[in-house]
Design a protein around this motif. Sequence first.
Motif: not given
Length: 381
Positions: A132-137, A144-150, A203-204, A282-285
């Motif tokens: 799952l790839v999430f975009r956070y703002t 700040r924006e970025g991407v985290v992957k689970l 996620l947190p 945080v949104e799932l992209s």
Amino acid sequence: MTVMTESSIRFRDLALRLLEREGALTGQLMPEGLEAVLPTGVQASLGSGELLRLGFGAELPDGAVRASLESDWLEKIGRLLGTRGRTLRLTLGVGRAAPPQPERLLDRAVALTNAVYRFHGMTSAWTRYLILVFRYTAVSDEKREGVVKLAVNLTNGSVVEGFTDELLAAAMAETHPATPPSAEELPADWTAARLKSWTAHTLPGRVRVPLGLFLGGMQRRLDRDLERIFDYYESLRRESFARQCKQKADAPREQLRIDAAAREYQVKVADLKQKYGLRIVVELSQRMELIVPVERLHLAIKRRKGERRITLDWNPVVRRLEPLPDEWSYSTLGHRSVCDSALHLMAAPGHAPCDECRREFCRVCHGLQCPRCRSTVRFAN
Ligand SMILES: [Zn+2]
Ligand SMILES: [Zn+2]
């Protein structure tokens, strides 16, 4: 010669493919760019004229606009993508391979604090990885924006974030996807509750890591501003007090001044609270599922009279054995303990002592409620 980073190459290739698909006439431009003749609809969507020239490297082709990953071109190209590319299910055509000495891999990978294990052999199998790839703002006084992957192996819940990028690279480079095996050979979908627990637990912490410097900087600015305001009002108070001591001033009036300064101080602190208030969205992209042939190691975990069969997969893409699952906090590192009743596997937060009676208990068995004193403990990972 300029060096184009791998991510800018991917971005240019993606832009080229998308523009072509939208009906544009495209061509590569030297160095490291593209040019396209755009249909009207695409012109409107990109806010561009008919002829578009983009440059992706450090050096721009003549007349080209810079399209770096930091520019608004990422969003514009993303709009062309629309909702396509949000989900992917792919069977990797990677050949079968097996580790030569699985026992030695287990020696290094399995660290149990209160149990032992026995190896019961290895079989060829299939698994599904859910990525799952999430975009956070994160927005405060700055943004700040970025991407985290689970990423998780759906067979046993092993968290494979240690090699998500390698899996994704293999998926992107896959030109001959294999035929997926039958559904019976694959692990079932996780229930919504299990997926929710996985993301809520992981996620947190995963978002906090890339934001560490940002949060640290924000805290320093906040501390500095608080100190500045405090020093200012403290000096006002001291001066007023000094005047009273010298009996040069009218005491009730000085007191009124001090009270007013104290109120103003509180207002300034509240303003800072608002200025530095942090909001993280945080949104799932993207949701990706990779089906991969693995070698499956079968183990029996033994604790007192209890025994539990588990499996660990060896992944042929990275040629690595996956970490032991942590059924509470989904961590990837550290030792695992097992609980007495169901032999759940967990890292330290999963069996932390109760806040009230200090007795350790299994969070997978009991959730956040202590089975002895019934008090609800804080959620901690
Ligand atoms: Zn308790
Ligand atoms: Zn348990």
